[in-house]
Design an enzyme around this catalytic site. Structure first.
Site, PDB file in Angstrom:
ATOM      1  N   CYS A 139      19.132 -30.138 -17.506  1.00  0.00           N
ATOM      2  CA  CYS A 139      19.653 -30.636 -18.788  1.00  0.00           C
ATOM      3  C   CYS A 139      19.838 -29.438 -19.718  1.00  0.00           C
ATOM      4  O   CYS A 139      19.403 -28.338 -19.431  1.00  0.00           O
ATOM      5  CB  CYS A 139      18.651 -31.595 -19.419  1.00  0.00           C
ATOM      6  N   ARG A 177      25.266 -28.180 -17.640  1.00  0.00           N
ATOM      7  CA  ARG A 177      23.904 -28.454 -17.152  1.00  0.00           C
ATOM      8  C   ARG A 177      23.651 -29.944 -16.974  1.00  0.00           C
ATOM      9  O   ARG A 177      22.633 -30.358 -16.419  1.00  0.00           O
ATOM     10  CB  ARG A 177      22.854 -27.865 -18.110  1.00  0.00           C
ATOM     11  N   TRP A 204      21.116 -34.616 -17.492  1.00  0.00           N
ATOM     12  CA  TRP A 204      21.448 -34.891 -16.093  1.00  0.00           C
ATOM     13  C   TRP A 204      20.272 -35.724 -15.593  1.00  0.00           C
ATOM     14  O   TRP A 204      19.157 -35.214 -15.455  1.00  0.00           O
ATOM     15  CB  TRP A 204      21.605 -33.601 -15.301  1.00  0.00           C
ATOM     16  N   ASN A 251      13.865 -30.426 -20.803  1.00  0.00           N
ATOM     17  CA  ASN A 251      14.534 -30.088 -19.542  1.00  0.00           C
ATOM     18  C   ASN A 251      13.434 -29.788 -18.533  1.00  0.00           C
ATOM     19  O   ASN A 251      12.567 -28.964 -18.780  1.00  0.00           O
ATOM     20  CB  ASN A 251      15.445 -28.859 -19.708  1.00  0.00           C
ATOM     21  N   GLY A 252      13.445 -30.517 -17.420  1.00  0.00           N
ATOM     22  CA  GLY A 252      12.426 -30.300 -16.395  1.00  0.00           C
ATOM     23  C   GLY A 252      11.996 -31.635 -15.824  1.00  0.00           C
ATOM     24  O   GLY A 252      12.616 -32.671 -16.067  1.00  0.00           O
ATOM     25  N   GLU A 303      -7.233   3.883   9.070  1.00  0.00           N
ATOM     26  CA  GLU A 303      -8.226   2.947   8.518  1.00  0.00           C
ATOM     27  C   GLU A 303      -9.548   3.089   9.257  1.00  0.00           C
ATOM     28  O   GLU A 303     -10.611   3.128   8.654  1.00  0.00           O
ATOM     29  CB  GLU A 303      -7.712   1.518   8.600  1.00  0.00           C
ATOM     30  N   LYS A 316     -12.944   4.129   7.395  1.00  0.00           N
ATOM     31  CA  LYS A 316     -14.134   3.242   7.415  1.00  0.00           C
ATOM     32  C   LYS A 316     -15.344   4.007   7.929  1.00  0.00           C
ATOM     33  O   LYS A 316     -16.448   3.865   7.434  1.00  0.00           O
ATOM     34  CB  LYS A 316     -13.828   2.033   8.301  1.00  0.00           C
ATOM     35  N   GLU A 373     -16.486   6.662   5.413  1.00  0.00           N
ATOM     36  CA  GLU A 373     -17.001   5.999   4.203  1.00  0.00           C
ATOM     37  C   GLU A 373     -18.415   5.487   4.446  1.00  0.00           C
ATOM     38  O   GLU A 373     -19.316   5.666   3.646  1.00  0.00           O
ATOM     39  CB  GLU A 373     -16.149   4.766   3.914  1.00  0.00           C
ATOM     40  N   HIS A 406       0.344  18.542  18.147  1.00  0.00           N
ATOM     41  CA  HIS A 406       0.850  19.455  17.108  1.00  0.00           C
ATOM     42  C   HIS A 406      -0.280  20.071  16.298  1.00  0.00           C
ATOM     43  O   HIS A 406      -0.120  20.370  15.120  1.00  0.00           O
ATOM     44  CB  HIS A 406       1.839  18.713  16.201  1.00  0.00           C
ATOM     45  N   LYS A 452     -16.634   0.478  -5.776  1.00  0.00           N
ATOM     46  CA  LYS A 452     -15.858  -0.613  -5.169  1.00  0.00           C
ATOM     47  C   LYS A 452     -14.463  -0.671  -5.761  1.00  0.00           C
ATOM     48  O   LYS A 452     -13.494  -0.940  -5.081  1.00  0.00           O
ATOM     49  CB  LYS A 452     -16.562  -1.953  -5.410  1.00  0.00           C
TER      50      LYS A 452
HETATM   51  C1  AGP Z   1     -11.896   0.905   0.999  1.00  0.00           C
HETATM   52  O1  AGP Z   1     -12.859   0.807   2.042  1.00  0.00           O
HETATM   53  C2  AGP Z   1     -12.267   1.968  -0.033  1.00  0.00           C
HETATM   54  N1  AGP Z   1     -13.425   1.549  -0.749  1.00  0.00           N
HETATM   55  C3  AGP Z   1     -11.110   2.371  -0.922  1.00  0.00           C
HETATM   56  O2  AGP Z   1     -10.280   3.203  -0.162  1.00  0.00           O
HETATM   57  C4  AGP Z   1     -10.253   1.229  -1.438  1.00  0.00           C
HETATM   58  O3  AGP Z   1      -9.501   0.671  -0.390  1.00  0.00           O
HETATM   59  C5  AGP Z   1      -9.283   1.789  -2.487  1.00  0.00           C
HETATM   60  O4  AGP Z   1     -10.065   2.315  -3.539  1.00  0.00           O
HETATM   61  C6  AGP Z   1      -8.332   0.702  -3.030  1.00  0.00           C
HETATM   62  O5  AGP Z   1      -9.074  -0.336  -3.607  1.00  0.00           O
HETATM   63  P1  AGP Z   1      -8.324  -1.726  -3.960  1.00  0.00           P
HETATM   64  O6  AGP Z   1      -7.910  -2.331  -2.664  1.00  0.00           O
HETATM   65  O7  AGP Z   1      -9.353  -2.543  -4.685  1.00  0.00           O
HETATM   66  O8  AGP Z   1      -7.152  -1.390  -4.829  1.00  0.00           O
END
Ligand code: AGP
Length: 605
Positions: free
Chosen positions: A2, A27, A76, A102-103, A477, A481, A484, A501, A600
């Site tokens: 509409c 519309r 409409w 409208n909606g 990864e 891991k 870390e 290489h 984290k």
């Molecule tokens: C993951 O194991 C690490 N703690 C770190 O690389 C992490 O993935 C990175 O800091 C990105 O964090 P996010 O996914 O919260 O953006």
């Protein structure tokens, strides 16, 4: 759909509204109407007509109305046949509230029943009229406050313009899911469904966003942003260890469930389609995108790399991974046909958040794959997909990474089916993805065996991880891991082709390799790399597909994963690497939930 027009200001001739409304006739035109507040009489007068706007105009010329504000509508029909009674504006019992809409109000039936039970009398069959009575229910003396309360009960899409006899001198507008713009002029304000209706009066417009309301008065306006209430989808229990010695172990053992939660309700199997609610409002824009940049940090950036390969091979969409901390400064070539997809567990990583802001400045469509509901990146991006895997407490990311990969596979199908991907291919990918929660559980039958390998390999202080194609970034990864969590160990991941290489200079019996070599299109190349390592007495821990017995001739130890599509192997090959890293960290007596020096969520650049 509409058409809506509204006006408040120094002029009091609704003819300008009629002229503006005609520009919206495309519309809908099965009926039309207008409501005008007359300040002398302190009354609102309403005219409606079935048929085109010209019918309303004829009525208006017979009985001209004067005043301000006024609102107009061309319809409409969705609920209720085209008729004068069903034409907008609609009003409440007291004829205080007049509104145009409208909606579609999805829950209008239950609201109407509740309001009728309270004694409200309805004059039409429309869903819209419910809103007028709902505002009446909450109305005391302030229109916008009554609307705010009323709209909290409404489900569906709306663009609304509302005036009230008992709170004159304003138009209150609200927007969710249907377009609405404000036109700004000297001492007059207009509202319309699109700019074509008001361009002859002003070229200064504000486009309202979802959950925004605006209050227009003759000399000023202001905008209210209703913050949607976001639902945290986990309970306190989930943040506890639930019998595991560490969160990281709990979260790794949750990885099959993470796949399940990430894909649940997000597939239309028989049509080979992904159903991602968080992307629905940008599907049209995604069709026009000719390049996607995936940006993230750390573990999330390795998921991004897998997504890049998926998008290019299966969605036929140009894709590139950019580490977020680099993205901002390398001045990538961006334009309005580039989408930028941020991947982030926390949704608060400063580098990734700033990358998204930079992409928005350059006019890109910004998307997110985020685990933390309501986080900064989730809010900053134009649209996105939540991981829905619950809180990830351990500093090292595990289940969120698995979720990111699962969602990237869904997005691949979504993008692909907008492009060249056939129904059959889309269906095949989704069917294989749907098997992964159960298939991945089988890997945990080897948990004790993997723990034994961690003990066996805990004598080494250096590892390198190798993988090709979809597993090249899983090698990275796995290395991240390990270093870390078991941070007394250095590890490096790389595409297996890079071994010769340079890396191979380090290969000897004291420098083991973790080789990800599922049965896929590059398996024979992986065996070449393993031969090169064996020739230099290097130890090999292989991640291979069930049934690949020949691998035992090359590897010292093998962890088997179930067979799946090549593009989905990273979701399975990652799991043993996460377990291996956690058990090795435990073997070294380290705090595997809070590794030293890490946080984290890295909210600083
Ligand atoms: C993951 O194991 C690490 N703690 C770190 O690389 C992490 O993935 C990175 O800091 C990105 O964090 P996010 O996914 O919260 O953006």
């Amino acid at each position: 759909m509409c058409g809506i027009v509204g006006y408040i200001g120094k002029r009091d001739n609704p003819q300008i509204g009629l002229s503006a409304l005609k520009r919206l006739e495309y519309r809908g035109y099965d009926s039309a109407g207008m409501a005008v507040y007359n300040p002398e009489k302190q009354e609102i007068f309403c005219l409606k007509a079935k048929g085109k706007i010209s019918e309303l105009e004829a009525k208006f010329s017979d009985a001209p109305l004067h005043g301000s504000p006024f609102i107009l509508h061309t319809r409409w029909a969705t609920h209720g046949e085209p008729s004068e009674a069903n034409a907008h504006p609609h009003w409440d019992c007291e004829k205080n509230i007049y509104l145009v809409h409208n909606g579609i109000i999805e829950n209008y039936k239950e609201l109407k029943e509740l309001l009728i039970a309270e004694g409200h009398k309805f004059a039409s069959e429309t869903d819209t009229e419910v809103i007028a009575h709902l505002i009446e229910h909450y109305f005391k003396n302030n229109l916008e406050e009554a609307m705010r309360q009323a709209l909290k009960k409404v489900k569906g899409a709306y663009a609304l313009a509302v005036i009230a006899r008992k709170d004159p001198g304003k138009i209150v507008v609200a927007k969710f899911g249907s377009p609405l713009i404000l036109g700004i002029n000297d001492n007059e304000f207009l509202v319309a469904s699109d700019a074509s209706a008001i361009v002859s009066h002003t070229n200064q417009v504000i486009t309202l966003d979802d959950n925004e309301m605006a209050v227009l008065s003759p000399n000023d306006f202001f905008i209210l942003k209703e913050k949607p209430i976001e639902k945290i989808e986990y309970d306190a229990e989930e943040t506890q260890k639930q019998g595991f010695s560490h969160f990281i172990l709990k979260e790794i053992f949750e990885e099959p469930d993470a796949i399940e939660k990430s894909i649940a309700g997000r597939m239309i199997l028989d049509q080979g389609l992904a159903k991602l609610g968080g992307l629905e409002q940008v599907l049209e824009q995604l069709k026009k995108v000719d390049k996607i940049i995936i940006t993230a940090c750390g573990t999330a950036s390795y998921a991004a790399k897998v997504g890049e390969y998926m998008f290019e091979e299966y969605a036929k969409l140009r894709a590139k991974t950019e580490v977020a901390s680099e993205f901002r400064y390398k001045n990538s070539i961006l334009d309005d046909k580039t989408a930028v997809l941020a991947i982030s567990q926390s949704g608060e990583t400063a580098d990734t958040l700033e990358a998204i802001k930079e992409a928005k400045r350059k006019g890109c469509l910004t998307l997110g794959i985020v685990n933390t509901v309501g986080s900064s990146i989730a809010k900053e991006t134009d649209a996105g997909v939540y991981c829905r895997v619950g809180p990830e407490i351990s500093v090292a990311s595990s289940k969120a990474f698995i979720s990111q990969l699962s969602i990237l596979a869904l997005i691949t199908v979504g993008l692909g089916r907008q492009r060249e991907m056939s129904l059959v291919t889309g269906k095949n990918i989704l069917e294989e993805l749907q098997k992964l929660p159960e298939l991945s559980k089988k890997i945990f039958n080897q948990a004790d065996y993997i723990k034994g390998l961690a003990e066996k390999y805990s004598i080494y202080r250096n590892f390198y991880f190798l993988g090709r194609k979809y597993n090249s970034s899983i090698a990275s990864e796995g290395a991240l891991k390990l270093k870390e969590i078991a941070w007394k160990i250095h590890a490096e991941g790389m595409p297996a082709g890079e071994l010769k290489h340079g890396q191979i200079a380090l290969t000897d019996e004291n420098f083991p390799a973790v080789v990800i070599c599922p049965s896929d299109s590059v398996y024979s190349k992986m065996k070449n790399a393993m031969e090169e390592i064996k020739a230099r007495k290097g130890k090999i821990l292989a991640i291979a597909t069930e049934g690949q017995e020949d691998i035992k001739n090359l590897a010292d130890d093998v962890i088997y994963i179930p067979k799946t599509l090549e593009m989905l192997t990273p979701i399975l090959s990652t799991i043993p690497l996460h377990l291996f890293a956690a058990y090795l960290g435990l073997e070294l007596g380290l705090d595997i939930d809070k590794p030293r020096n890490l946080a984290k969520s890295v909210t600083v650049e």
